[in-house]
Each structure stands twice: as structure tokens, then as C-alpha cells.
Design a protein around this motif. Structure first.
Motif, PDB file in Angstrom:
ATOM      1  N   ALA A   5       7.044 -18.683   1.772  1.00 40.44           N
ATOM      2  CA  ALA A   5       6.892 -17.072   1.091  1.00 40.44           C
ATOM      3  C   ALA A   5       8.287 -16.726   1.077  1.00 40.44           C
ATOM      4  N   ALA A   6       8.803 -16.881   2.454  1.00 44.36           N
ATOM      5  CA  ALA A   6      10.037 -16.262   2.586  1.00 44.36           C
ATOM      6  C   ALA A   6      11.190 -16.910   1.585  1.00 44.36           C
ATOM      7  N   ASP A   7      11.107 -18.214   1.316  1.00 44.43           N
ATOM      8  CA  ASP A   7      11.962 -18.821   0.479  1.00 44.43           C
ATOM      9  C   ASP A   7      11.874 -18.395  -0.651  1.00 44.43           C
ATOM     10  N   LEU A   8      10.514 -18.389  -1.150  1.00 42.74           N
ATOM     11  CA  LEU A   8      10.527 -18.035  -2.642  1.00 42.74           C
ATOM     12  C   LEU A   8      10.823 -16.530  -2.818  1.00 42.74           C
ATOM     13  N   ALA A   9      10.625 -15.601  -1.892  1.00 46.46           N
ATOM     14  CA  ALA A   9      11.164 -14.211  -2.039  1.00 46.46           C
ATOM     15  C   ALA A   9      12.598 -14.233  -2.197  1.00 46.46           C
ATOM     16  N   ALA A  10      13.400 -15.105  -1.468  1.00 45.30           N
ATOM     17  CA  ALA A  10      14.759 -15.205  -1.502  1.00 45.30           C
ATOM     18  C   ALA A  10      15.354 -15.678  -2.581  1.00 45.30           C
ATOM     19  N   LEU A  11      14.713 -16.869  -3.270  1.00 44.47           N
ATOM     20  CA  LEU A  11      14.930 -17.060  -4.435  1.00 44.47           C
ATOM     21  C   LEU A  11      14.492 -16.250  -5.792  1.00 44.47           C
ATOM     22  N   SER A  12      13.575 -15.724  -5.700  1.00 47.50           N
ATOM     23  CA  SER A  12      13.202 -14.673  -6.774  1.00 47.50           C
ATOM     24  C   SER A  12      14.171 -13.401  -6.743  1.00 47.50           C
ATOM     25  N   ALA A  13      14.809 -13.198  -5.778  1.00 51.25           N
ATOM     26  CA  ALA A  13      15.663 -12.062  -5.649  1.00 51.25           C
ATOM     27  C   ALA A  13      16.966 -12.510  -6.092  1.00 51.25           C
ATOM     28  N   SER A  14      17.368 -13.826  -6.247  1.00 53.73           N
ATOM     29  CA  SER A  14      18.775 -14.253  -6.712  1.00 53.73           C
ATOM     30  C   SER A  14      18.852 -14.691  -8.215  1.00 53.73           C
ATOM     31  N   GLU A  15      20.035 -14.451  -8.590  1.00 51.28           N
ATOM     32  CA  GLU A  15      20.433 -14.828 -10.165  1.00 51.28           C
ATOM     33  C   GLU A  15      20.702 -16.333 -10.410  1.00 51.28           C
ATOM     34  N   SER A  16      21.223 -16.965  -9.027  1.00 46.62           N
ATOM     35  CA  SER A  16      21.795 -18.179  -9.174  1.00 46.62           C
ATOM     36  C   SER A  16      21.778 -18.637  -7.644  1.00 46.62           C
TER      37      SER A  16
END
Length: 123
Positions: A5-16
Motif C-alpha cells: 500500500a505504501a509503494d502504491l501511494a508513493a507511485l500514485s503521487a509521482s508523475e514519473s
């Protein structure tokens, strides 16, 4: 393996994200990406001839970085669900996104984390 869940949150918050193919970790490239139902996809807008795409395809593993997140990953060709991936790219980057063109579709990779299984990319 699945993303936390933490990985997905970090990915979701990034453009690249930054991607490095193989185990040396020397050459990094910044690429756009999308998440579709919790699955991470990257595409080379220049198509299968792109150097980073060829390296990722040939090595089949490497690393990604997004902010403080760094993960060992596997790369696999994935032509399934092209419409959903196209839709996600358009939603994230706009209707004129170059990665929804035919040549970019041919350079789609599914990225899965290896670290949840305790995999060490250097072995």
C-alpha cells in the motif's frame, strides 16, 4: 509479487519514475508510468528501439526509484489490456500522450516488485 500500500501511494503521487535495467544500477532513465488496477506499466514512446526498453527487455530485471522509494523489479512484455493502459496514460498525461501511439504500445512493460519475496537484484 504485489506492491505494498505504501509503494502504491508513493507511485500514485509521482508523475514519473527512474528506471535502471540489469544489476549494475549505473544507467538510469526517467520515464512516465501508469498504474492499472495496482499493476505498474511503463512504455517507451520511441517504441521497441528505445535503448532503455531494449535493456529492460533483455535483462528482465533492474530497479526503480520514486522519491525515497527504491525497489528491485522484474520487467515483462505485456500487450494485454492495451486499451486500459492507453486510458490510464491519457488520464495521467493528457489526450495527446505520445505513449498511446502504436509504436509505444509495442514497447509496454509490466513492472513487478521483487522485494516482497526478499529477492536481491544483485544475485
Amino acid at each position: 509479487m504485489t506492491w505494498t500500500a505504501a509503494d502504491l501511494a508513493a507511485l500514485s503521487a509521482s508523475e514519473s519514475l527512474e528506471l535502471s535495467a540489469g544489476s549494475d544500477g549505473d544507467a538510469w532513465v526517467e520515464v512516465g508510468f501508469v498504474l492499472v488496477d495496482g499493476t505498474l506499466f511503463v512504455r517507451a514512446f520511441r517504441g521497441p528501439g528505445s535503448r532503455w526498453f531494449q535493456a529492460a527487455s533483455n535483462h528482465g530485471r533492474g530497479r526503480i526509484r520514486v522519491g525515497s522509494l527504491s525497489r528491485a523489479v522484474a520487467f515483462a512484455a505485456d500487450g494485454e489490456g492495451t486499451a486500459g493502459i492507453d486510458e490510464a496514460y491519457r488520464a495521467k498525461y493528457g489526450a495527446a500522450s505520445l505513449v498511446t501511439e502504436t509504436r509505444a504500445r509495442a514497447a509496454t512493460l509490466r513492472v513487478t516488485t521483487l522485494e516482497t519475496a526478499g529477492f536481491d537484484v544483485s544475485t
